[in-house]
Design a protein around this motif. Structure first.
Motif, mmCIF file in Angstrom:
data_model
loop_
_atom_site.group_PDB
_atom_site.id
_atom_site.type_symbol
_atom_site.label_atom_id
_atom_site.label_comp_id
_atom_site.label_asym_id
_atom_site.label_seq_id
_atom_site.Cartn_x
_atom_site.Cartn_y
_atom_site.Cartn_z
ATOM 1 N N CYS A 1 -10.002 2.929 -1.326
ATOM 2 C CA CYS A 1 -9.768 2.547 0.072
ATOM 3 C C CYS A 1 -11.087 2.223 0.775
ATOM 4 O O CYS A 1 -11.144 1.324 1.607
ATOM 5 N N TYR B 1 0.854 -1.183 0.000
ATOM 6 C CA TYR B 1 0.000 0.000 0.000
ATOM 7 C C TYR B 1 0.894 1.238 0.000
ATOM 8 O O TYR B 1 1.733 1.420 0.888
ATOM 9 N N LYS C 1 -2.502 7.841 -5.677
ATOM 10 C CA LYS C 1 -1.512 8.539 -4.826
ATOM 11 C C LYS C 1 -0.337 9.036 -5.663
ATOM 12 O O LYS C 1 0.213 10.103 -5.409
ATOM 13 N N HIS D 1 -5.811 2.639 -5.828
ATOM 14 C CA HIS D 1 -5.364 3.593 -4.800
ATOM 15 C C HIS D 1 -3.914 4.012 -5.039
ATOM 16 O O HIS D 1 -3.589 5.207 -4.998
ATOM 17 N N CYS E 1 -10.036 7.524 -0.239
ATOM 18 C CA CYS E 1 -10.426 7.522 -1.646
ATOM 19 C C CYS E 1 -11.426 6.379 -1.884
ATOM 20 O O CYS E 1 -11.583 5.501 -1.046
ATOM 21 N N CYS F 1 -6.289 6.644 4.071
ATOM 22 C CA CYS F 1 -6.805 7.355 2.896
ATOM 23 C C CYS F 1 -8.297 7.063 2.752
ATOM 24 O O CYS F 1 -8.761 5.979 3.091
HETATM 25 ZN ZN LIG Z 1 -6.852 5.473 -1.047
#
Ligand SMILES: [Zn+2]
Length: 580
Positions: free
Chosen positions: A198, A176, A218, A214, A195, A193
């Motif tokens: 996530c 991750y 990022k 994810h 998002c 996070c």
């Molecule tokens: Zn995320």
């Protein structure tokens, strides 16, 4: 000649550019298979001839074509030399980081074996080595290496193109990614996070595809941050704090700082942003060492019997701070009989005349009153050299605390007034100055002195004398010749802007000159029009333009050596140009 890549802006080695394909790609950028056609490894073909024949010779300018390459291990030389291939559209070639083959001209270079770089020494060595071998106006693509944590550092090193390979592959190992580094997804009790990926991971459990979503997000976010930092000329400050996430990245920053020629040649004369000296690495910044070097070598202090040492202030330029206004009041008319030198970290010495110069007017440093050993040694080294060159009969030190002690330890023969800004302290200062200024010679016109110091600082020793020759007068921030025409002015950011007359005065010095071909440029001077340029020119420098048909001044947009080597891009923004 690079037809398909252009550098638009620079902040140190980091740059913003554009890859001119059917759809322009703003760099630094994440590229993918949709953006290029790769001929692949020659070992996938029966012969070299077959590999070359299989290379697409033209895609219009729709896609980048990566020529066939010979795979080799990171430190190994490829076993076969491939002939150059000409293409119609944007061309990319694989370059091996640790062999010294000279490269044929391409628009983009792909660093071979980049994905197997595992330590900071190899990373810095590879990028600096490759950058030296490829044209400055080409893009560098480093595949399979970028993560959200290292992306800003890669951009700072001078890498223009990256990809998602690493973060996608890592997703399949359950890794991750965030800008703080890599962690196993299984280690989290709560994901940091929020998002959409996530939220799904929290609900549905581990899934490589969702995790890849994810990780990519990022990476894209970090790219946007890095680009904005370059745009705002703050990439160095950002990198200094971002590299803290791993010791390898911190080591990388320290190693690239040791590549002085690489960094210095790309560091602008001036930044719009504040220089934050918050880390140990800040002390090694080119802006700091360049300022100190110029104070010691280019600058000469005015003839003065008395030197006054003062502490810095949080507010810049110092003169605008409360403490320095109080000092000025305490000095009164005796100010004309002494020369002021401000002691500060990390710049060491700032003569009063240079307080508006970058970064003296634009730095911030954590103030604790404590000077660590490195800061102390740096200050002493600079002061020693300064006093060797600029001699004074008497010194007054209005300093307190550790700074006063440092001066005493150095054995500086001075009247120590104990520093401070309360009434008693200022009375001490006033008394001490009155006494040492007795019989001292009055300084020459201090406003002229300031111009002279600035000219020497920006154009080299002797520039002040040339610029101020004859009957000149000062009007506000402008210096005028005997006919009242402008020679030069001090800009709000502390640089000198020359008029054509000023440029003519400085021309005999032979410095900061850009020689152009037989034409009269308009608006901007482009790199192909540059015949020769002073190698010491850096982005932001005021330069003299000289050609058979033109003479004038402008502001450099790239370094002098870069102007000579570039085939695209704006070399100088012209300000005044005359036919001759
Ligand atoms: Zn995320």
């Amino acid at each position: 000649m690079t037809k398909y890549f252009e550098v638009i802006r620079r902040d140190g080695p980091a740059r913003l550019g554009k890859l001119l394909m059917e759809e322009t790609i703003q760099t630094p950028a994440i590229i993918s298979k949709d953006d290029y056609l790769a001929a692949g490894s020659v070992f996938c073909f029966c012969s070299v001839g077959e590999a070359l024949a299989a290379t697409p010779t033209s895609t219009g300018n729709k896609k980048l074509v990566i020529l066939p390459h010979v795979p080799s291990a990171l430190h190994a030389k490829p076993t076969i030399d491939l002939p150059n291939q000409e293409l119609d559209g944007p061309k990319a070639m694989v370059v091996h980081p640790f062999c010294d083959d000279l490269m044929d001209r391409a628009d983009v270079y792909v660093m071979g074996s980049a994905g197997s770089i595992r330590n900071p020494r190899d990373l810095v060595g590879a990028v600096v080595g490759v950058r030296k071998r490829i044209p400055v106006d080409s893009a560098l693509y480093v595949p399979a290496l970028a993560t959200p944590a290292n992306l800003a550092f890669l951009v700072y090193l001078g890498i223009d193109l990256i990809d998602k390979t690493r973060v996608v592959v890592d997703a399949y190992y359950g890794r991750y990614h965030t800008r703080d580094g890599i962690k196993a997804l299984s280690e989290f009790d709560e994901l940091p996070c929020k998002c959409q990926y996530c939220l799904r991971l929290a609900k549905e459990g581990e899934d490589a595809k969702i995790l890849a979503g994810h990780n990519i997000l990022k990476l894209e976010e970090e790219l946007a941050v890095a680009r904005e930092m370059v745009r705002k000329e703050t990439i160095r400050e950002y990198v200094e704090r971002q590299v803290r996430v791993t010791s390898d990245l911190t080591a990388g920053l320290r190693l690239i700082d040791q590549e002085h020629v690489y960094i210095e040649g790309r560091t602008p004369q001036h930044r719009r942003s504040t220089l934050y000296a918050n880390t140990a690495e800040s002390l090694n910044r080119v802006e700091i060492t360049r300022f100190a070097e110029r104070v010691l070598n280019r600058y000469t202090a005015p003839k003065s019997d008395v030197l006054l040492l003062l502490p810095c202030s949080a507010r810049k330029p110092y003169s605008t701070s409360r403490s320095h206004r109080l000092f000025a009041m305490a000095l009164g008319s005796r100010r004309k009989y002494l020369h002021e030198l401000i002691l500060t970290s990390p710049l060491a010495l700032v003569p009063r005349e240079l307080e508006e110069v970058y970064p003296a007017a634009n730095y911030d440093v954590p103030v604790t009153g404590h000077w660590d050993l490195e800061e102390r040694a740096w200050l002493l080294r600079c002061l020693d050299a300064y006093l060797e060159k600029n001699r004074y009969a008497r010194i007054v030190a209005h300093l307190e605390g550790e700074l006063e002690q440092i001066m005493k330890d150095l054995g500086i023969d001075a009247v120590f007034t104990g520093g401070g800004t309360n009434d008693d302290a200022l009375a001490h200062l006033s008394d001490a100055v009155s006494e040492v200024c007795q019989g001292a010679a009055r300084l020459e016109d201090m406003r002229l002195g300031r111009y002279s110091a600035l000219a020497d600082y920006y154009f080299g020793s002797g520039a002040g004398d040339l610029l101020l020759a004859g009957k000149v007068k000062i009007k506000g921030r402008e210096i005028q010749n005997e006919k009242g025409r402008p020679v030069a002015m001090i800009t709000p950011n502390g640089t000198i802007a020359l008029s054509s007359d000023g440029a003519r005065r400085l021309e005999p010095l032979g410095k900061y000159i850009v020689t152009i071909g037989d034409f009269l440029p308009k608006g901007s001077l482009l790199a192909p029009g540059v015949v020769d340029a002073d190698e010491q020119i850096r982005p932001g420098d005021e330069v003299i333009i000289r050609g058979e048909k033109a003479f004038g001044v402008g502001r450099a947009k790239m370094s002098g050596w870069e102007m000579i080597k570039s085939t695209r891009g704006v070399a100088v923004d012209l300000k005044q140009i005359e036919k001759r």
